[in-house]
Design a protein around this motif. Structure first.
Motif, PDB file in Angstrom:
ATOM      1  N   VAL A  25       0.699  -1.059   0.161  1.00  0.00           N
ATOM      2  CA  VAL A  25      -0.281  -0.345  -0.041  1.00  0.00           C
ATOM      3  C   VAL A  25       1.043   1.331  -0.005  1.00  0.00           C
ATOM      4  O   VAL A  25       1.766   1.788   0.847  1.00  0.00           O
ATOM      5  N   THR A  26       0.464   1.940  -1.085  1.00  0.00           N
ATOM      6  CA  THR A  26       0.871   3.251  -0.995  1.00  0.00           C
ATOM      7  C   THR A  26       0.376   4.548  -0.824  1.00  0.00           C
ATOM      8  O   THR A  26      -0.969   4.539  -1.687  1.00  0.00           O
ATOM      9  N   ALA A  27       1.097   5.937  -0.992  1.00  0.00           N
ATOM     10  CA  ALA A  27       0.300   7.227  -0.692  1.00  0.00           C
ATOM     11  C   ALA A  27       0.621   8.274  -1.282  1.00  0.00           C
ATOM     12  O   ALA A  27       1.248   8.270  -1.721  1.00  0.00           O
ATOM     13  N   GLU A  28      -0.289   8.491  -2.814  1.00  0.00           N
ATOM     14  CA  GLU A  28       0.358   9.855  -2.932  1.00  0.00           C
ATOM     15  C   GLU A  28      -0.486  11.316  -2.510  1.00  0.00           C
ATOM     16  O   GLU A  28      -1.498  11.451  -2.402  1.00  0.00           O
ATOM     17  N   LYS A  29       0.397  12.535  -1.997  1.00  0.00           N
ATOM     18  CA  LYS A  29      -0.425  13.893  -2.033  1.00  0.00           C
ATOM     19  C   LYS A  29      -1.086  14.484  -3.415  1.00  0.00           C
ATOM     20  O   LYS A  29      -0.653  14.644  -4.109  1.00  0.00           O
ATOM     21  N   LEU A  30      -2.107  14.668  -2.656  1.00  0.00           N
ATOM     22  CA  LEU A  30      -3.242  15.332  -4.063  1.00  0.00           C
ATOM     23  C   LEU A  30      -3.486  16.694  -3.313  1.00  0.00           C
ATOM     24  O   LEU A  30      -3.810  17.430  -4.102  1.00  0.00           O
ATOM     25  N   SER A  31      -3.155  16.966  -2.635  1.00  0.00           N
ATOM     26  CA  SER A  31      -3.986  18.433  -1.130  1.00  0.00           C
ATOM     27  C   SER A  31      -2.848  18.731  -0.424  1.00  0.00           C
ATOM     28  O   SER A  31      -2.462  17.714   0.236  1.00  0.00           O
ATOM     29  N   ASP A  32      -3.306  19.455   0.285  1.00  0.00           N
ATOM     30  CA  ASP A  32      -2.293  19.319   1.847  1.00  0.00           C
ATOM     31  C   ASP A  32      -3.460  18.460   3.032  1.00  0.00           C
ATOM     32  O   ASP A  32      -3.052  18.011   3.244  1.00  0.00           O
ATOM     33  N   HIS A  33      -4.998  18.339   2.306  1.00  0.00           N
ATOM     34  CA  HIS A  33      -4.966  16.973   3.471  1.00  0.00           C
ATOM     35  C   HIS A  33      -5.388  15.626   2.535  1.00  0.00           C
ATOM     36  O   HIS A  33      -6.770  15.198   3.733  1.00  0.00           O
ATOM     37  N   VAL A  34      -5.194  15.479   1.253  1.00  0.00           N
ATOM     38  CA  VAL A  34      -5.983  14.466   0.918  1.00  0.00           C
ATOM     39  C   VAL A  34      -4.643  13.469   0.193  1.00  0.00           C
ATOM     40  O   VAL A  34      -4.408  14.325  -0.492  1.00  0.00           O
ATOM     41  N   TYR A  35      -4.987  11.987  -0.028  1.00  0.00           N
ATOM     42  CA  TYR A  35      -3.916  11.581  -0.335  1.00  0.00           C
ATOM     43  C   TYR A  35      -4.857  10.861  -1.140  1.00  0.00           C
ATOM     44  O   TYR A  35      -6.328  10.148  -0.661  1.00  0.00           O
ATOM     45  N   VAL A  36      -4.221   9.773  -1.610  1.00  0.00           N
ATOM     46  CA  VAL A  36      -4.898   8.355  -2.909  1.00  0.00           C
ATOM     47  C   VAL A  36      -3.921   7.583  -1.998  1.00  0.00           C
ATOM     48  O   VAL A  36      -2.604   7.490  -2.457  1.00  0.00           O
ATOM     49  N   LEU A  37      -4.240   6.149  -1.753  1.00  0.00           N
ATOM     50  CA  LEU A  37      -3.526   5.063  -2.025  1.00  0.00           C
ATOM     51  C   LEU A  37      -4.000   3.601  -2.730  1.00  0.00           C
ATOM     52  O   LEU A  37      -5.379   4.086  -2.799  1.00  0.00           O
ATOM     53  N   PHE A  38      -2.685   3.642  -2.833  1.00  0.00           N
ATOM     54  CA  PHE A  38      -3.001   3.103  -3.828  1.00  0.00           C
ATOM     55  C   PHE A  38      -2.505   1.427  -3.604  1.00  0.00           C
ATOM     56  O   PHE A  38      -2.054   1.133  -2.588  1.00  0.00           O
TER      57      PHE A  38
END
Length: 282
Positions: A25-38
């Motif tokens: 599981v990895t995370a990508e930051k999309l904004s200051d408060h929202v991430y997407v986890l793959f």
């Protein structure tokens, strides 16, 4: 249509090929408060802020510990809410584990109904909060608008709009890996419902909107428009092949979707896609 490598669509997919060789599981930051986890199921969105943490979808139970660890690396603590975009196990498989850790699961009424049928009335897999048309979650300085779209991928699909961050999570209404969607007819899904949902979202977002699909890499409005055109063209090809009361067997033999030049996942081969489109459009 650009073809994609078969390795990208084996099994239930790794949601983004960029992460296939890394940790589960990895995370990508999309904004200051929202991430997407793959990971190995549906893409997860995580809202992280002053109020705490909540996530959209939770993949498979076997990945819960890795998901929790990834979230804790973003902000110490555990998820207070889990929003399910629909009932399929690659999006709800972690419900029980997150509920036992203190999360409250939120989903459409039909998701509650289908999970209850599968897991029983007293299961921790079930949403503790359900809704009909829409719901708003005011958390982390965001007003997340959870909107139900009827008879799209299933009968319980929700799209989540992060209005302040200009991010939208589409769930499996949007497959972003160069192929056609899974129209779960047996769960109330339909081709027309998918198109209606996608076109409605397109009207509400702009060129700066970040679009999280149910599977595949993060996209944008342009990518969603391309997807809508693909589904619309597939619908037209199918309707043309279905003229004169053609049977399913005749349509499969005619292979109308071949014109699109797509490759298909092992779990969603072209014959199955053709069958589901036929049943929906019939």
């Amino acid at each position: 249509m650009k073809k994609i490598l078969p390795a990208l669509i084996t099994g239930l997919l790794l949601s983004s090929t960029a992460h296939a060789d890394e940790s589960p599981v990895t995370a990508e930051k999309l904004s200051d408060h929202v991430y997407v986890l793959f990971g190995q199921g549906g893409n997860i969105a995580a809202s992280v802020g002053d109020d705490g943490i909540y996530i959209i979808d939770d993949q498979f139970a076997k990945l819960s510990d890795e998901i929790k660890k990834t979230i804790s690396d973003l902000k110490p603590g555990s998820a207070e809410f889990v929003i399910n975009t629909h009932h399929h196990g690659d999006h709800t498989g972690g419900n029980e584990n997150f509920a036992k850790a203190g999360a409250h699961v939120i989903a459409h009424d039909n998701v509650h109904k289908r999970l209850e049928e599968k897991h029983g009335a007293n299961s921790d897999y079930l949403p503790r909060i359900s809704f009909g048309h829409d719901l708003k979650l005011h958390f982390n300085n965001e007003h997340a608008h959870v909107v139900h779209y009827a008879h799209a991928h299933t009968d319980g699909d929700s799209v989540i709009f992060f209005n302040n961050d200009n991010i939208v999570h589409m769930g499996d209404i949007y497959f972003n890996f160069g192929s056609l969607p899974f129209v779960d007819v047996d769960s109330g899904g339909s081709v027309d419902g998918i198109l209606a949902a996608v076109n409605d979202v397109i009207k509400q977002i702009d060129e700066r909107t970040i679009v999280i699909p149910g599977h595949g890499p993060v996209s944008d409005r342009s990518g969603l428009v391309t997807y809508a055109k693909l589904v619309q063209k597939a619908k037209g090809l199918m309707l043309n092949a279905m003229q004169n009361n053609a049977s399913l067997e005749q349509v499969i033999k005619a292979d109308p979707l071949a014109e699109l030049g797509l490759e298909y996942a092992g779990w969603l081969p072209k014959e199955k896609v053709t069958t589901l489109f036929y049943r929906s459009l019939k």
